[in-house]
Scaffold this active site. Structure first.
Site, PDB file in Angstrom:
ATOM      1  N   GLY A 239       0.817  -1.235  -0.001  1.00 23.13           N
ATOM      2  CA  GLY A 239       0.095   0.030   0.093  1.00 23.13           C
ATOM      3  C   GLY A 239       0.910   1.305  -0.010  1.00 23.13           C
ATOM      4  O   GLY A 239       0.192   2.510  -0.226  1.00 23.13           O
ATOM      5  N   ARG A 276       3.362  -1.382  -5.796  1.00 26.05           N
ATOM      6  CA  ARG A 276       3.353  -0.314  -6.339  1.00 26.05           C
ATOM      7  C   ARG A 276       4.998   0.460  -6.179  1.00 26.05           C
ATOM      8  O   ARG A 276       5.803   0.716  -7.068  1.00 26.05           O
ATOM      9  CB  ARG A 276       2.425   0.828  -6.031  1.00 26.05           C
ATOM     10  CG  ARG A 276       2.713   2.071  -6.879  1.00 26.05           C
ATOM     11  CD  ARG A 276       1.509   3.155  -6.367  1.00 26.05           C
ATOM     12  NE  ARG A 276       0.123   2.430  -6.008  1.00 26.05           N
ATOM     13  CZ  ARG A 276      -1.022   2.401  -6.903  1.00 26.05           C
ATOM     14  NH1 ARG A 276      -1.010   3.070  -8.100  1.00 26.05           N
ATOM     15  NH2 ARG A 276      -1.995   1.908  -6.396  1.00 26.05           N
ATOM     16  N   ARG A 312      -5.386   3.254 -15.782  1.00 28.45           N
ATOM     17  CA  ARG A 312      -5.163   3.917 -14.473  1.00 28.45           C
ATOM     18  C   ARG A 312      -6.074   5.316 -14.701  1.00 28.45           C
ATOM     19  O   ARG A 312      -6.847   5.847 -13.878  1.00 28.45           O
ATOM     20  CB  ARG A 312      -3.940   4.016 -13.940  1.00 28.45           C
ATOM     21  CG  ARG A 312      -3.224   2.441 -13.688  1.00 28.45           C
ATOM     22  CD  ARG A 312      -2.155   2.519 -12.640  1.00 28.45           C
ATOM     23  NE  ARG A 312      -2.458   3.018 -11.490  1.00 28.45           N
ATOM     24  CZ  ARG A 312      -2.454   4.500 -11.048  1.00 28.45           C
ATOM     25  NH1 ARG A 312      -1.846   5.182 -11.790  1.00 28.45           N
ATOM     26  NH2 ARG A 312      -2.621   4.633  -9.809  1.00 28.45           N
ATOM     27  N   CYS A 342     -13.115   3.498 -28.772  1.00 25.47           N
ATOM     28  CA  CYS A 342     -14.269   4.400 -28.928  1.00 25.47           C
ATOM     29  C   CYS A 342     -14.769   4.707 -27.704  1.00 25.47           C
ATOM     30  O   CYS A 342     -16.093   4.095 -27.440  1.00 25.47           O
ATOM     31  CB  CYS A 342     -14.809   3.517 -30.074  1.00 25.47           C
ATOM     32  SG  CYS A 342     -14.189   3.048 -31.478  1.00 25.47           S
ATOM     33  N   TYR A 371       0.597  -1.974 -12.316  1.00 22.81           N
ATOM     34  CA  TYR A 371      -0.973  -1.955 -12.533  1.00 22.81           C
ATOM     35  C   TYR A 371      -1.021  -1.144 -13.990  1.00 22.81           C
ATOM     36  O   TYR A 371      -1.985  -0.838 -14.441  1.00 22.81           O
ATOM     37  CB  TYR A 371      -1.687  -1.039 -11.545  1.00 22.81           C
ATOM     38  CG  TYR A 371      -1.511  -1.808 -10.118  1.00 22.81           C
ATOM     39  CD1 TYR A 371      -2.316  -3.171  -9.737  1.00 22.81           C
ATOM     40  CD2 TYR A 371      -0.941  -0.942  -9.159  1.00 22.81           C
ATOM     41  CE1 TYR A 371      -1.983  -3.497  -8.292  1.00 22.81           C
ATOM     42  CE2 TYR A 371      -0.821  -1.431  -7.961  1.00 22.81           C
ATOM     43  CZ  TYR A 371      -1.149  -2.789  -7.739  1.00 22.81           C
ATOM     44  OH  TYR A 371      -1.134  -3.229  -6.221  1.00 22.81           O
TER      45      TYR A 371
HETATM   46  N1  LLP Z   1      -1.634  -6.927  -0.650  1.00 21.23           N
HETATM   47  C1  LLP Z   1      -2.750  -6.974  -0.942  1.00 21.23           C
HETATM   48  C2  LLP Z   1      -3.501  -8.135  -0.225  1.00 21.23           C
HETATM   49  C3  LLP Z   1      -3.652  -6.375  -2.016  1.00 21.23           C
HETATM   50  O1  LLP Z   1      -4.583  -6.093  -2.207  1.00 21.23           O
HETATM   51  C4  LLP Z   1      -2.613  -5.219  -2.679  1.00 21.23           C
HETATM   52  C5  LLP Z   1      -3.065  -4.259  -3.639  1.00 21.23           C
HETATM   53  C6  LLP Z   1      -1.093  -5.315  -2.315  1.00 21.23           C
HETATM   54  C7  LLP Z   1      -0.714  -6.154  -1.434  1.00 21.23           C
HETATM   55  C8  LLP Z   1      -0.146  -4.451  -3.022  1.00 21.23           C
HETATM   56  O2  LLP Z   1      -0.438  -2.973  -2.854  1.00 21.23           O
HETATM   57  P1  LLP Z   1       0.502  -1.936  -3.336  1.00 21.23           P
HETATM   58  O3  LLP Z   1       1.648  -1.974  -2.523  1.00 21.23           O
HETATM   59  O4  LLP Z   1       0.680  -2.084  -4.794  1.00 21.23           O
HETATM   60  O5  LLP Z   1      -0.308  -0.356  -3.127  1.00 21.23           O
HETATM   61  N2  LLP Z   1      -5.176  -0.991  -9.474  1.00 21.23           N
HETATM   62  C9  LLP Z   1      -4.774  -0.173  -8.565  1.00 21.23           C
HETATM   63  C10 LLP Z   1      -4.243  -0.586  -7.364  1.00 21.23           C
HETATM   64  C11 LLP Z   1      -5.282  -1.757  -6.777  1.00 21.23           C
HETATM   65  C12 LLP Z   1      -4.431  -2.467  -5.314  1.00 21.23           C
HETATM   66  C13 LLP Z   1      -4.937  -3.778  -5.092  1.00 21.23           C
HETATM   67  N3  LLP Z   1      -4.357  -4.276  -3.994  1.00 21.23           N
HETATM   68  C14 LLP Z   1      -3.967   1.103  -9.218  1.00 21.23           C
HETATM   69  O6  LLP Z   1      -4.001   1.169 -10.255  1.00 21.23           O
HETATM   70  O7  LLP Z   1      -3.573   2.200  -8.468  1.00 21.23           O
END
Ligand code: LLP
Length: 424
Positions: A239, A276, A312, A342, A371
């Protein structure tokens, strides 16, 4: 921090000009920087020092086998959320004992596959899932190692679509009932509750919500230990946000330091699931300008990548910087960078002040490593772009461009329908 930079006005991926890659693979294409991936992982790893820990890279953010391989070589584990991701993780050579499996809708088949692989931890998201896992593990004569995903009801102050730790979200088990569910888990014959999991959302730019979450979780771990539920793992999810524009994103070391301070003397192996923050700024999407449309109200820069390649901006209204591959002097232009799809929602950038551009120019959509490709689709029957990994002066196509044949693969017209029936 990343290794995409200008040299004499030309944008390079490490040691290679983007124009050179475009000549070889065409456009659009994703491009990842090896040095950036490695550096981001090492920064995270170094900040954890001697604390017992495991970094499980979140496969959903970038699941290319070559990218997974970069992290696995550094000793990473992987966070998966489906049978498909588990398949990828194992194919990339991950140690199953370093795989954690989250997700609110695990199927029996996925549970069987993960049990057979002997993964480290099932992050269980509901009571019914817990009972199902007990049944499946029992049928295989196995014990499932489990962390319950606890929903701490903490507001991460991010986009509502990517907030996951609030009461109104579908994720996890409410904090207030989690103790009860742990007691139940302890009684189940084929379940071994050994961890606590939480993940409150994505692109989070404040450290405090993470610290508040850990504060709640810490209390729970102490209660569980009092009841002889031996918690060994604390999985704090992912996150941590990154700078897409000029946001002040916390350094991984500040995030880790704040968490370690909150953790105090609690003896646990920490698991992190960053996505991310490891890959976001290590990747870009390179696309070519097709047409400049100067409209009565707006200017449109039509490029050959669309929302199917990078969703995104359309889905979250997300900002991603757009850089020209060649810097040119001249009058700047304000406009929307749009794709060929489109839909009016098909844009990569809105109302952006851009340097002078002409048809044929290349532009890079920055911060597209997370993503980006993983959310790409074949909408409008567009083949998905290739992915290129650059290390120094070397480049490899780590996923080739799809073909039209790839797009229709697996489809068929049923034989009784395939004749040339006359229309009545
Ligand atoms: N762990 C779990 C259980 C998750 O659901 C996620 C992301 C992560 C770890 C990794 O999170 P990160 O470190 O990448 O924030 N498609 C969206 C982001 C969706 C995140 C879903 N879960 C975007 O493009 O911003």
């Amino acid at each position: 921090m990343h290794h995409f930079s200008y040299r004499d006005g030309r944008l390079f991926a490490e040691e290679i000009p983007l124009e050179e890659i475009a000549r070889e693979v065409g456009t659009p294409f994703y491009c990842y920087s090896y040095a950036t991936l490695e550096r981001h992982y090492q920064a995270f790893e170094a900040s954890l020092g001697n604390v017992p820990h495991l970094i499980c890279f979140s496969v959903k953010s970038n699941s290319n086998l070559a990218v997974l391989n970069v992290f696995l070589k550094q000793g990473a584990g992987l966070d998966v959320v489906s049978g498909g991701e588990l398949f990828r993780a194992l194919k990339a050579g991950a140690d199953p004992r370093k795989i954690v499996f989250a997700g609110v809708g695990k199927t029996v088949r996925e549970m069987e596959e993960a049990l057979r692989a002997e993964i480290l931890l099932f992050n269980v998201e509901s009571e019914q899932e817990l009972l199902a896992l007990d049944r499946v593990a029992g049928q295989g004569g196995m014990k499932a190692p489990v962390a319950l995903r606890v929903n701490p009801d903490i507001n991460p102050q991010t986009h509502p679509y990517i907030s996951t730790g609030l009461k109104q979200n579908k994720f996890g088990i409410p904090f207030d009932t989690s103790l009860e569910v742990y007691r139940q888990a302890k009684e189940l014959k084929y379940i071994e509750p050994i961890g606590v999991h939480c993940h409150i959302g994505s692109q989070i730019l404040e450290i405090q919500p993470f610290v508040d979450t850990l504060g709640r979780i810490k209390e729970l771990v102490q209660r569980l230990r009092e009841e002889s539920i031996a918690i060994q793992y604390l999985d704090l999810g992912g996150g941590l946000g990154i700078a897409y524009e000029d946001e002040a994103a916390p350094a991984p070391s500040d995030y880790v330091d704040a968490l370690l301070q909150e953790l105090g003397g609690l003896d646990c192996t920490l698991i992190f699931e960053p996505g991310r923050v490891l890959v976001g700024n290590a990747g870009i999407l390179v696309t070519r300008v097709l047409y400049m449309k100067r409209g009565p109200e707006k200017n449109f820069i039509v490029v050959d990548a669309g929302m199917n390649d990078c969703i995104r901006p359309s889905l979250y209204g997300a900002y991603q910087a757009v850089w020209p591959a060649v810097q040119r002097e001249g009058e700047k232009i304000t406009g929307d960078v749009v794709g060929p799809i489109c839909e009016s929602g098909d844009f990569l950038a809105k109302d952006r002040l851009l340097p002078p551009l002409e048809p044929g120019d290349l532009v890079a959509v920055m911060s597209a490593g997370a993503y980006g490709f993983t959310m790409a689709s074949n909408y409008n029957s567009r083949p998905r772009p290739p992915e290129v990994l650059v290390r120094g002066a070397e480049q490899w196509v780590v996923r080739r461009r799809e073909t039209y044949e790839d797009i229709v693969q697996g489809e068929s017209v049923p034989e009784p329908l395939s004749g040339a029936d006359p229309v009545p």
